[in-house]
Structure formats: structure tokens, C-alpha cells
Design an enzyme around this catalytic site. Structure first.
Site, mmCIF file in Angstrom:
data_model
loop_
_atom_site.group_PDB
_atom_site.id
_atom_site.type_symbol
_atom_site.label_atom_id
_atom_site.label_comp_id
_atom_site.label_asym_id
_atom_site.label_seq_id
_atom_site.Cartn_x
_atom_site.Cartn_y
_atom_site.Cartn_z
ATOM 1 N N ASN A 1 -60.850 -40.630 69.200
ATOM 2 C CA ASN A 1 -61.332 -41.451 68.206
ATOM 3 C C ASN A 1 -60.973 -42.991 68.225
ATOM 4 O O ASN A 1 -61.760 -43.775 68.109
ATOM 5 C CB ASN A 1 -60.765 -40.946 66.634
ATOM 6 N N LYS B 1 -47.680 -41.243 53.100
ATOM 7 C CA LYS B 1 -49.237 -41.252 53.947
ATOM 8 C C LYS B 1 -48.938 -41.201 55.465
ATOM 9 O O LYS B 1 -48.252 -42.098 55.927
ATOM 10 C CB LYS B 1 -49.886 -42.512 53.512
ATOM 11 N N THR C 1 -59.755 -47.466 63.051
ATOM 12 C CA THR C 1 -58.381 -47.641 63.812
ATOM 13 C C THR C 1 -58.901 -48.632 65.280
ATOM 14 O O THR C 1 -58.347 -49.749 65.298
ATOM 15 C CB THR C 1 -57.704 -46.421 64.127
ATOM 16 N N LYS D 1 -45.934 -49.627 59.295
ATOM 17 C CA LYS D 1 -47.143 -50.008 59.368
ATOM 18 C C LYS D 1 -47.879 -49.891 58.242
ATOM 19 O O LYS D 1 -48.833 -50.885 57.794
ATOM 20 C CB LYS D 1 -47.875 -48.807 60.198
ATOM 21 N N ASP E 1 -54.853 -37.352 63.444
ATOM 22 C CA ASP E 1 -54.107 -37.971 64.565
ATOM 23 C C ASP E 1 -54.735 -37.208 65.631
ATOM 24 O O ASP E 1 -55.820 -36.690 65.673
ATOM 25 C CB ASP E 1 -52.660 -38.119 64.463
ATOM 26 N N LYS F 1 -45.550 -38.408 58.570
ATOM 27 C CA LYS F 1 -46.329 -37.742 59.760
ATOM 28 C C LYS F 1 -46.070 -36.252 59.720
ATOM 29 O O LYS F 1 -45.036 -35.689 59.145
ATOM 30 C CB LYS F 1 -45.685 -38.268 60.967
ATOM 31 N N GLN G 1 -44.706 -45.190 60.689
ATOM 32 C CA GLN G 1 -45.737 -45.282 59.744
ATOM 33 C C GLN G 1 -45.029 -46.006 58.685
ATOM 34 O O GLN G 1 -45.921 -46.774 57.798
ATOM 35 C CB GLN G 1 -45.870 -43.752 59.199
ATOM 36 N N SER H 1 -57.959 -45.624 55.350
ATOM 37 C CA SER H 1 -57.414 -44.163 54.419
ATOM 38 C C SER H 1 -56.738 -44.727 53.216
ATOM 39 O O SER H 1 -57.275 -43.931 52.007
ATOM 40 C CB SER H 1 -56.284 -43.556 55.333
HETATM 41 P P1 NDP Z 1 -57.602 -37.902 69.834
HETATM 42 O O1 NDP Z 1 -57.154 -36.647 69.762
HETATM 43 O O2 NDP Z 1 -59.129 -38.451 69.361
HETATM 44 O O3 NDP Z 1 -57.800 -38.676 71.253
HETATM 45 C C1 NDP Z 1 -56.730 -38.629 72.224
HETATM 46 C C2 NDP Z 1 -56.910 -39.220 73.561
HETATM 47 O O4 NDP Z 1 -55.851 -39.237 74.085
HETATM 48 C C3 NDP Z 1 -57.706 -38.185 74.217
HETATM 49 O O5 NDP Z 1 -58.642 -39.092 75.260
HETATM 50 C C4 NDP Z 1 -56.590 -37.395 74.938
HETATM 51 O O6 NDP Z 1 -56.886 -36.956 76.103
HETATM 52 C C5 NDP Z 1 -55.785 -38.606 75.315
HETATM 53 N N1 NDP Z 1 -54.165 -38.133 75.361
HETATM 54 C C6 NDP Z 1 -53.635 -37.379 74.472
HETATM 55 N N2 NDP Z 1 -52.455 -37.120 74.697
HETATM 56 C C7 NDP Z 1 -52.293 -37.453 75.942
HETATM 57 C C8 NDP Z 1 -51.250 -37.230 76.866
HETATM 58 N N3 NDP Z 1 -50.133 -36.587 76.796
HETATM 59 N N4 NDP Z 1 -51.503 -37.877 78.211
HETATM 60 C C9 NDP Z 1 -52.765 -38.702 78.478
HETATM 61 N N5 NDP Z 1 -53.726 -38.640 77.525
HETATM 62 C C10 NDP Z 1 -53.619 -38.122 76.690
HETATM 63 O O7 NDP Z 1 -56.543 -38.886 68.941
HETATM 64 P P2 NDP Z 1 -56.688 -40.208 68.385
HETATM 65 O O8 NDP Z 1 -57.673 -41.253 69.124
HETATM 66 O O9 NDP Z 1 -56.803 -40.307 66.993
HETATM 67 O O10 NDP Z 1 -55.162 -40.992 68.530
HETATM 68 C C11 NDP Z 1 -55.004 -41.723 69.823
HETATM 69 C C12 NDP Z 1 -53.441 -42.526 69.553
HETATM 70 O O11 NDP Z 1 -53.887 -43.510 68.463
HETATM 71 C C13 NDP Z 1 -52.482 -41.683 69.141
HETATM 72 O O12 NDP Z 1 -51.265 -42.411 69.603
HETATM 73 C C14 NDP Z 1 -52.215 -41.666 67.771
HETATM 74 O O13 NDP Z 1 -51.305 -41.621 67.214
HETATM 75 C C15 NDP Z 1 -53.018 -43.223 67.568
HETATM 76 N N6 NDP Z 1 -53.413 -43.503 66.154
HETATM 77 C C16 NDP Z 1 -54.603 -42.938 65.670
HETATM 78 C C17 NDP Z 1 -55.280 -42.952 64.410
HETATM 79 C C18 NDP Z 1 -56.170 -42.408 63.861
HETATM 80 O O14 NDP Z 1 -56.719 -42.936 62.794
HETATM 81 N N7 NDP Z 1 -56.868 -41.208 64.561
HETATM 82 C C19 NDP Z 1 -54.387 -44.366 63.675
HETATM 83 C C20 NDP Z 1 -53.575 -45.037 64.410
HETATM 84 C C21 NDP Z 1 -52.853 -44.670 65.407
HETATM 85 P P3 NDP Z 1 -57.382 -35.425 76.242
HETATM 86 O O15 NDP Z 1 -58.769 -35.299 75.552
HETATM 87 O O16 NDP Z 1 -57.438 -34.880 77.480
HETATM 88 O O17 NDP Z 1 -56.275 -34.532 75.530
HETATM 89 O O1 2IT Z 2 -50.964 -43.238 63.108
HETATM 90 C C1 2IT Z 2 -51.839 -43.501 62.124
HETATM 91 O O2 2IT Z 2 -51.646 -44.366 61.503
HETATM 92 C C2 2IT Z 2 -52.755 -42.499 61.895
HETATM 93 N N1 2IT Z 2 -52.790 -41.477 62.425
HETATM 94 C C3 2IT Z 2 -53.386 -42.435 60.651
HETATM 95 C C4 2IT Z 2 -52.685 -41.961 59.428
HETATM 96 C C5 2IT Z 2 -53.671 -42.145 58.125
HETATM 97 O O3 2IT Z 2 -53.067 -41.716 57.115
HETATM 98 O O4 2IT Z 2 -54.820 -42.358 58.162
#
Ligand code: NDP
Ligand code: 2IT
Length: 454
Positions: free
Chosen positions: A248, A98, A217, A122, A174, A134, A119, A387
């Protein structure tokens, strides 16, 4: 004060890391993620004859399987384009693989191995039956039309569908993979397999998605932060918080922070950060959410639309004084210098919404300073936890209400916090890194041990 590493532990960690780096050259993010975990686990393993005899650490740091493939798709001009994609199935000792899919030009095998490895721990911490994986691609969704993204997702699933399944491996979103991409991926899987089943999470509510998955998240991260503060007799209300990212995780973390009375000072994207000294309120946050979810704009538009807000090009928000920092963008966004600046400015808590947003030097600085520091694998587990609840609802063929899911999410975050306290407490200090790493490790290690030489 945090405990010191003994010479024997330090030597064993150095020896282990030398071997790992040799076996996995050119994967610095993977090395970093393993290093942080092994620092916590080495004393446990050195103390346990069975774990050593069964090479538990060596096996846990080797993915079960990596699938790598080409994704060919056609752009709007009719040109053929090719990207590389992977699925890293890291460990399924305690349940089907997952973990999310990431679409970003910075994606490499090493990045996905670090994410898959994190992961595993976690998912174990959530208490649900989920292994760790992943995947993703170096595809850059920025500037692509909906049709291009659709063709890319459909093409990717033509290969990926052979490797996933509701009892095998269940991907999700992600960075760069949200509701739109999950819809295209799910539709293609359904067409290829002629089965409507829970093989992805983060689905739309009309086709098997769970309430609160979108928010999970960010909300979970804030629930975790509240538990940490309560541990010190503090509360969220009135606290100044710097948040990075505007995707997100960041948006829903900010939404919950505001709802619980904290003041959100910043948000960011890859072009820079905005600072709103009055605090980003609900209306202003809605402006950014719409801006980002519809993929229209850049964060500086926020500064242009609201008085008193400044935009800081190509900068991260960590020099803005705050009580709490919540990095929610990407890996290694808090450098050693940023960590020092945060500490000099009196930060009391750092709670990670992103995966591995703090460099190892930064992690050491936070632990040494004895602040409340929650690593991503504990603090951001709410997303994968919901999830897991989506998988349960799909298997039962029913749907729980938003209130029911949110209540379960709150209970899971409370339990994760309790595990961190159980394994990380040393006198009055709680080392959440150690707590999360050992808490996540025990279940996986015991399962692997039970299987024999598998
Ligand atoms: P999104 O794609 O929704 O948003 C990512 C955000 O981070 C955007 O604002 C983006 O800016 C910025 N960003 C991405 N890459 C970079 C970079 N290299 N430098 C600066 N800013 C950056 O992703 P999520 O919100 O889903 O994910 C954000 C973090 O949370 C990640 O580390 C992800 O692994 C983690 N995460 C996500 C989960 C989920 O359920 N979605 C669960 C657990 C962890 P821009 O729009 O300019 O690219
Ligand atoms: O980093 C993470 O935990 C995620 N991007 C979510 C993974 C999931 O299966 O919901």
C-alpha cells in the site's frame, strides 16, 4: 553540523535505557524505538523539573494496557488452527487510541510495542485528537484463501470487539491488513454489536470509508519529501528515487513521485527488488499494483514482463545510486552498511514511508552526514491523518470529496514539517528526528501532566 550530546545527556540516556531493557526483556525493536526517541527528549526532560518530578518519560514508555488473546479458526481442510493476537493500547492522553493492525508471521509483542510507541508521537504530530495503539497477529496471510482470511478476521473480532469503540480505540490496516481484511473485521463488529459506527478506518467507500485513505500514507510521504527539498531550494522533478516495498505505502508513494516528475528506479518485496533504469512509469506501476493488490504475484514477474529490468533475488535496493531513498516495506530494512552505501553514492534525502526502516546506527549516520532525513513518525503520518479525517466524517455522518481530503492531507503534512523545523533547526541544519520527537512529545506530555497521577 548536527549538535553533539553532552556527557550528562548520554549518561541519563544510558541509565534510562538500562532500566527499560530490564523491564522489557527480549523486545529489541521496542528498545530501539525508545532509544531513538529518548536521545532527542532527554535534554528537554533534564531541563524541566516538572517532567522529571512527574516521571513523564517512564510513564510514556509504559503502555496503558496490553490485551493478548488466542484466535482459533478453521482452515479450508477443516483443521483447527490457532494464532496469537494482541492490541497494545499505548497512550490515550490526547484522544482515543488509534493505530493499525498487522498480520505477519514476524509479529511479536515487542514489535507491536515499538509500533504503538511510535504511533503516540506520530498521531500527536498530526494535530488531530488521536492517542497511540497498535495490534495484530502472527497470522500469515500468504497462501491463505479468501475464506480462510475471512474466518480468521471474524474470529479475531469476536475477542477484539470488547476492547475497541469509536471513542475508545479505532484500529486500521498495516502490513497484511488492507481493504479485504478491514471489510471482514468491520462486518463482524457490526454483527456482534448491532451498531454501524466508525470503529475502524480504511473502510470501503460504500460503508463509511474516506476518499484518499488508500493513497494517504504514500502521498503524504511524498508531500513531506517535497517540503524537505524545498527547504534546500531543491525540487522533486527529475530526481532519481529508490523505493522499497510494493504494498500500500510503496505503490502510492511511487504513483505520486511519478506524477510530480521524479524517476522511480526500484520497488521490492520480501523476495528481492526490481531495478528499472528507465524509470517505472504509470503503466508499469499499474502492472505491479494489480499484481500485488490482488495478491497474485511476486515482484520478479515485473522483470519478466518489461525489457531492461533486472531482478535481484533476496537483495534490498540500497546499492542502486539515487538522489532520494524512500523505504516503504518494513522495520530495519536499512542497515548501517546500507546507510553508508547510500551516503557514499551521494543520497541527498531519505524519507521513511515505513515505520522504523532504518537501524539506529543508520539513523546516526544520516544525521551526522547532515542529509535530509525524515523519520517515519513524521513522513508517514499521512495515513493515520486521513484515518483521523475518516473518523471525523463518520462522526458527522457525511463524506468529503477526494479533493477536499487531499487538500487537508497536504495541509497536515505541511504542518508536521513546520513542527520538525521548529524543534529540530540548528543553524542551517534541520534534525528531523529531534524535531519530530520533540514536536510529538510536547502535546502528550502537557496532557499527561494536566491529568495528575493518572
Ligand atoms: P503491505 O502489506 O501493503 O505491504 C508491505 C510490503 O513490504 C510488501 O511489499 C511486502 O513484501 C514488504 N515486506 C513486508 N515485510 C517484509 C520483510 N520482513 N522483508 C521484506 N519485505 C517485506 O503494508 P503497507 O504498505 O501498509 O506497510 C508498509 C510499511 O509502512 C510498514 O512499515 C507499515 O507499518 C508502514 N505504514 C503503513 C501505513 C498504512 O497506512 N498502511 C501507515 C504508516 C506506515 P511481501 O508482499 O513479499 O510480503
Ligand atoms: O503506522 C500507521 O500509522 C498505520 N498503520 C496507520 C494507522 C491508522 O490508524 O490509520
Amino acid at each position: 553540523m548536527p549538535e553533539q550530546q553532552t556527557d550528562a545527556v548520554r549518561d541519563a540516556v544510558d541509565h534510562f535505557m538500562k532500566g527499560l531493557i530490564k523491564r522489557n526483556p527480549g523486545e529489541p525493536e521496542f528498545h530501539q524505538a525508545v532509544h531513538e526517541v529518548v536521545e532527542s527528549l532527554m535534554p528537554v526532560v533534564l531541563d524541566n523539573e516538572r517532567y522529571r518530578q512527574e516521571e513523564i518519560l517512564e510513564r510514556m514508555t509504559e503502555p496503558d494496557r496490553v490485551v493478548m488473546f488466542r484466535v482459533t479458526w478453521e482452515d479450508d481442510e477443516g483443521r483447527f488452527r490457532a494464532n496469537r493476537a494482541w492490541r497494545v493500547q499505548f497512550n490515550n492522553a490526547i484522544g482515543p487510541y488509534k493505530g493499525g493492525l498487522r498480520f505477519h508471521p514476524s509479529v511479536t509483542l515487542g514489535v507491536l510495542k515499538f509500533l504503538g510507541f511510535e504511533q503516540v508521537f506520530k498521531n500527536s504530530l498530526t494535530g488531530l485528537p488521536m492517542g497511540g495503539a497498535k495490534g495484530g497477529s502472527n497470522f500469515n496471510p500468504k497462501g491463505k484463501s479468501d475464506h480462510e482470511v475471512m474466518r480468521f478476521c471474524h474470529s479475531l473480532m469476536i475477542e477484539l470487539h470488547r476492547h475497541i469503540g469509536e471513542d475508545t480505540d479505532v484500529p486500521a490496516g498495516d502490513i497484511g491488513v488492507g481493504a479485504r481484511e478491514i471489510g471482514y473485521l468491520f462486518g463482524q463488529y457490526k454483527r456482534l454489536e448491532n451498531r454501524v459506527t466508525g470503529i475502524l478506518t480504511g473502510k470501503g467507500l460504500s460503508f463509511g470509508g474516506s476518499h484518499v485513505r488508500t493513497e494517504a500514507t504514500g502521498y503524504g510521504c511524498v508531500y513531506f519529501c517535497r517540503h524537505m527539498l524545498n527547504e534546500r531550494g531543491e525540487e522533486l522533478k527529475g530526481k532519481a528515487v529508490t523505493v522499497s516495498g510494493s504494498g500500500n505505502v510503496a505503490i502510492y508513494a511511487a504513483q505520486k513521485l511519478i506524477a510530480l516528475g521524479a524517476k522511480v528506479l526500484t520497488l521490492s518485496d520480501s523476495s528481492g527488488f526490481v531495478h528499472d533504469p528507465d524509470g517505472i512509469g504509470t503503466d508499469k506501476l499499474e502492472f505491479i499494483r494489480a499484481l500485488k493488490e490482488e495478491r497474485r504475484g511476486r515482484i520478479n514477474e515485473y522483470a519478466e514482463n518489461f525489457k531492461g529490468v533486472t531482478f535481484h533475488k533476496n537483495k534490498r535496493p540500497w546499492n542502486v545510486p539515487c538522489d532520494i531513498a524512500m523505504p516503504c516495506a518494513t522495520q530495519n530494512e536499512i542497515s548501517a552498511t546500507d546507510a553508508k552505501t547510500l551516503l557514499d553514492n551521494g543520497v541527498m534525502a531519505v524519507c521513511e514511508g515505513a515505520n522504523m526502516p532504518t537501524t539506529l546506527e543508520g539513523v546516526h549516520a544520516f544525521i551526522k552526514a547532515g542529509i535530509l532525513y525524515a523519520p517515519g513518525k513524521a513522513a508517514n503520518a499521512g495515513g493515520v491523518a486521513v484515518s483521523g479525517l475518516e473518523q471525523s466524517q463518520n462522526a458527522l455522518r457525511l463524506s468529503w470529496s477526494a479533493e477536499e481530503v487531499d487538500e487537508k492531507l497536504q495541509t497536515i503534512m505541511k504542518n508536521i514539517h513546520a513542527q520538525c523545523v521548529k524543534y529540530g533547526k540548528n543553524g542551517k541544519h534541520i534534525n528531523y528526528v529531534k524535531g519530530a520527537n520533540i514536536g510529538g512529545f510536547v502535546r502528550v506530555a502537557e496532557a499527561m501532566s494536566a491529568y495528575g497521577a493518572v
